[in-house]
Write a protein that holds these residues in place. Structure first.
Motif, short mmCIF file in Angstrom:
data_model
loop_
_atom_site.label_atom_id
_atom_site.label_comp_id
_atom_site.label_asym_id
_atom_site.label_seq_id
_atom_site.Cartn_x
_atom_site.Cartn_y
_atom_site.Cartn_z
N VAL A 615 0.76 -1.09 -0.02
CA VAL A 615 0.04 -0.11 0.02
C VAL A 615 0.95 1.22 -0.07
N TYR A 616 0.34 2.13 -0.67
CA TYR A 616 1.08 3.48 -0.66
C TYR A 616 0.55 4.24 0.58
N SER A 617 1.33 4.74 1.47
CA SER A 617 0.85 5.21 2.87
C SER A 617 2.18 6.12 3.12
N LEU A 618 1.78 7.34 3.17
CA LEU A 618 2.91 8.37 3.26
C LEU A 618 3.41 8.33 4.75
N TYR A 619 2.45 8.03 5.70
CA TYR A 619 2.47 8.23 7.27
C TYR A 619 2.42 6.92 8.11
N PHE A 620 2.14 5.68 7.29
CA PHE A 620 2.26 4.55 7.98
C PHE A 620 3.28 3.83 8.52
N PRO A 621 3.82 3.38 9.66
CA PRO A 621 5.09 3.19 9.95
C PRO A 621 5.59 1.93 9.74
N GLU A 622 4.64 0.65 9.12
CA GLU A 622 5.06 -0.28 8.56
C GLU A 622 4.49 -0.72 7.26
N GLU A 623 4.91 -1.75 6.66
CA GLU A 623 4.33 -2.05 5.22
C GLU A 623 3.11 -2.82 5.35
N LYS A 624 2.37 -2.43 4.51
CA LYS A 624 0.76 -2.63 4.71
C LYS A 624 0.43 -3.45 3.50
N GLN A 625 -0.18 -4.65 3.33
CA GLN A 625 -0.85 -5.00 1.94
C GLN A 625 -2.17 -4.60 1.80
#
Length: 734
Positions: A615-625
């Motif tokens: 997932v493209y997430s600018l502010y999430f601290p870990e990789e998300k699927q």
């Protein structure tokens, strides 16, 4: 029978063998399963994601911290110990080897007696104790000489491998002798008692106590009970209340979770954030919302949604809260589903199920947490380089771009003109990120499995909705949209023409009805056999008209006869085609049923990976699927029809079956098949689902096949009686 002798390892050699084997049994399998051999592949994967995900927080954190460092260090330390022990063992003297007197005397097998005596004399002069030699070596040489010269010793050596004759079987215990020494008995007993009566029970008890506190999804059971209490208490929960319940989870309480921390500086920094955030219900005295840990977690989560800067000390705590939130929100959704099923089983009396808006708010809050956006913010802010002041270019009257779909469907020239505040590199980066966003196409199929008529939905039947999800990238979606717009524009022109033609035809018909039109002109055959129209017959030739009328009547009679025969043939053909169609439909239904059974069996046997697309997430601290929720809801009554299915394996195509009982009343029902992302804002889809429920067929009490005629029963009774009489006659004859 030879005796047996058990002895401890006084020299320590056997213990080293045992220790080397023990360490090897641990280190070798651990290296095979745990060694990070995919580290190069992980580096290549991160390198391929750099163009799109380079600005994401999780990507920068992944590059900063070295992966597998602790694990690799532990494995390397284990191998170092193993190699050290192996080297130690290789240097030990070989105590247990076959006795060979020829090797002791340095002679070749088969040496003569004179050669043996000569060699013994030379070695005894060299190693005799009186001449400064070693006594042990001298005794060994003397024993070897005796084995080769004494007849009895030689016989014992050849038979038992020992010049002294048969000895006791020796077993070495891989423990040093000092363990059973009387002097060390109290110390050894103390160590054994400490290891097996204190340390082992404490370790097992600690593991058991921690394991029973967590559910299968690694959520504290106390947290699940907390969610169930508040969701039952407040069925209709808004976003503000939902945030308070989420941050009251025991995962954020240092007394229940050691990862959570309360710092002395929180008394200064947290009130400052509260003043910047505004109204967050600080004065609410309802426990546990008023507890310090809950208030801190709430402030950190809201500051994350507002994209506010926090201090370095609070930043670590904020990442912990944000990282835990998606799993806790999924637990809240599961709790809401359980309460809904309990309410449905009890008929909704005295039990209030959570409203649909509550469960959907949990899903929205998950999206907001992953993207770090508030509910009222534009989904365009998920893209890089987009700020609040840039949105005025997008929502202007010229472009009217408010969603990601609007931005994708925009023409390239208009998009470049609208995003002129971006440079060329930033524009390319935005387009790359936008192209990585998913576009899901959703196809639904409604049927009733395990029924004669799978398309006939009756009251109370189990309805199966098969949803086929296909994932495409947004740049493919953009291309499809352009083609679709072009096709729509073409069809619109064609439709306009047809509409105009229809209108003109209608107007002509109206004019013709107003004016009494002359009879239609008859078609006459010319000499060359061609048919000509628009030729009017002369008005004065009535005889010709009569003749033509008679001829037309006879022709009509013949045509009617032919039409009757053709109708019979057509009806026969139609009946045959109907039979073929019914047989074909049965075969298709049977094949579909077999395919569905095979799919279920494969789904039970196969375990798909939950690694889909990052997932493209600018502010999430870990990789998300990328994961999705799929469910059916009645939006008019605000209720769930089927429980949300968490789609965690959608890479390209995924097929999901949603089952629910049909309404008990007949009629038409309007439901919605809803697909929601757990990572992106503005990509949800809603597809209408129409349900026509018919009355269930009555159960047959009697069937002709179940009725047995009286004559058959009498015949069976007569046969039974005849058989009994024959058996009695045979017994009398015997």
């Amino acid at each position: 029978m030879a005796g047996q002798q058990f002895q401890y390892d006084d020299s320590g050699n056997t213990f080293f063998y045992f220790l080397t084997s023990f360490v090897g049994l641990i280190v070798i399998p651990a290296t095979y399963y745990l060694w990070p051999r995919d580290q190069n592949a992980e580096q290549l994967r991160l390198k391929s994601l750099r163009r799109v995900h380079g600005r994401c927080l999780w990507y920068r954190l992944r590059l900063m911290k070295s992966q597998f460092v602790l694990l690799s260090s532990a494995l390397l330390f284990g191998w170092a110990v193993f190699l050290l022990l192996a080297y130690k063992v290789s240097k030990l003297d070989r105590e247990y080897q076959e006795y060979n007197p020829y090797e002791v005397l340095n002679l070749d097998p088969g040496a003569t007696l004179s050669e043996i005596k000569k060699q013994y004399h030379a070695l005894s002069l060299k190693h005799h104790p009186d001449r400064g030699g070693d006594e042990t070596t001298f005794m060994t040489i003397a024993k070897a000489y005796s084995a080769l010269t004494n007849e009895q010793s030689r016989l014992n050596w050849e038979q038992y491998g020992n010049p002294d004759g048969q000895g006791a079987t020796s077993f070495g215990i891989a423990l040093p002798a000092w363990i059973v020494d009387q002097k060390n008995s109290m110390l050894v007993l103390l160590v054994y008692g400490l290891a097996f009566m204190v340390i082992l029970p404490v370790v097992v008890g600690t593991w058991w106590y921690r394991s029973i506190r967590y559910s299968g999804d690694q959520i504290l059971i106390n947290t699940t009970q907390l969610f169930m209490h508040f969701m039952y208490k407040t069925p209709n929960m808004n976003m503000k209340r939902l945030t308070m319940v989420l941050t009251a989870a025991f995962e954020f309480d240092p007394r229940s979770n050691k990862e959570a921390t309360i710092r002395p500086t929180d008394n200064v920094e947290v009130p400052q954030l509260i003043r910047e955030l505004g109204n967050i219900n600080v004065k609410k005295k309802e426990p546990p919302f008023c507890y310090p840990y809950s208030l801190k977690a709430r402030v950190l989560l809201l500051s994350h949604l507002a994209r506010m800067d926090v201090s370095e000390e609070l930043e670590e705590d904020q990442r912990f809260v944000v990282r835990k939130s998606p799993a806790l929100l999924q637990e809240m959704i599961n709790v809401g589903c359980q309460l809904t099923m309990m309410a449905n089983s009890r008929g909704g009396t005295r039990f209030h199920a959570p409203r649909l808006v509550t469960i959907e708010n949990c899903m929205k809050l998950t999206q907001m947490t992953v993207q770090g956006l508030q509910e009222s913010k534009s989904p365009l802010l998920q893209l890089p380089h987009f700020e609040e002041e840039h949105l005025r270019y997008c929502i202007s009257k010229k472009y009217k771009v408010r969603t990601l779909q609007d931005l994708v469907s925009l023409k390239d020239s208009d998009r470049r003109s609208m995003l002129r505040f971006l440079g060329e590199e930033k524009y390319d980066e935005v387009m790359g990120v936008l192209g990585s966003f998913p576009h899901i196409t959703m196809e639904t199929k409604l049927q009733v499995l395990d029924d004669e008529d799978s398309h006939n939905i009756t009251a109370g039947s189990i309805v199966t909705v098969t949803v086929t999800l296909t994932r495409k990238k947004s740049h493919v979606f953009c291309f499809d949209l352009k083609q679709g717009d072009a096709n729509k524009s073409k069809t619109k022109v064609w439709q306009n023409k047809s509409k105009g033609a229809k209108k003109t035809a209608k107007s002509k018909r109206k004019k013709l009805t107003k004016k009494k039109a002359p009879p239609a002109p008859a078609k006459t055959k010319q000499a060359n056999g061609s048919v000509t129209g628009n030729v009017t017959a002369p008005a004065g030739k009535e005889e010709d008209d009569d003749v033509s009328d008679k001829g037309s009547e006879s022709d009509e009679a013949e045509v009617n006869k032919d039409s009757h025969s053709e109708r019979d043939e057509d009806s026969d053909k139609h009946s045959d085609t109907e039979v073929d169609e019914i047989a074909g439909d049965d075969e298709e239904e049977w094949e579909a049923l077999q395919q569905s059974i095979q799919r279920r069996e494969r789904a039970l046997l196969e375990t798909k990976s939950k690694v889909t697309h990052p997932v493209y997430s600018l502010y999430f601290p870990e990789e998300k699927q990328e994961w999705w929720w799929l469910y059916i809801a009645d939006r008019r009554d605000q209720t769930l029809v089927s429980m949300p299915y968490h789609v965690c394996t959608l890479k390209d195509t995924e097929e999901v079956e949603l089952k629910f009982p049909a309404p008990s009343k007949t009629g038409n029902f309007q439901y919605s098949v809803i697909l929601r992302s757990d990572s992106y804002l503005g990509l949800d889809q809603i597809k209408p689902l129409k349900l026509e429920v018919h009355e269930a067929k009555a159960m047959l009490d009697n069937h002709p096949q179940w009725d047995i005629p009286d004559t058959e029963e009498e015949d069976e009774e007569q046969e039974d009686s005849d058989g009994i009489e024959e058996s009695e006659d045979e017994d009398e004859d015997d």
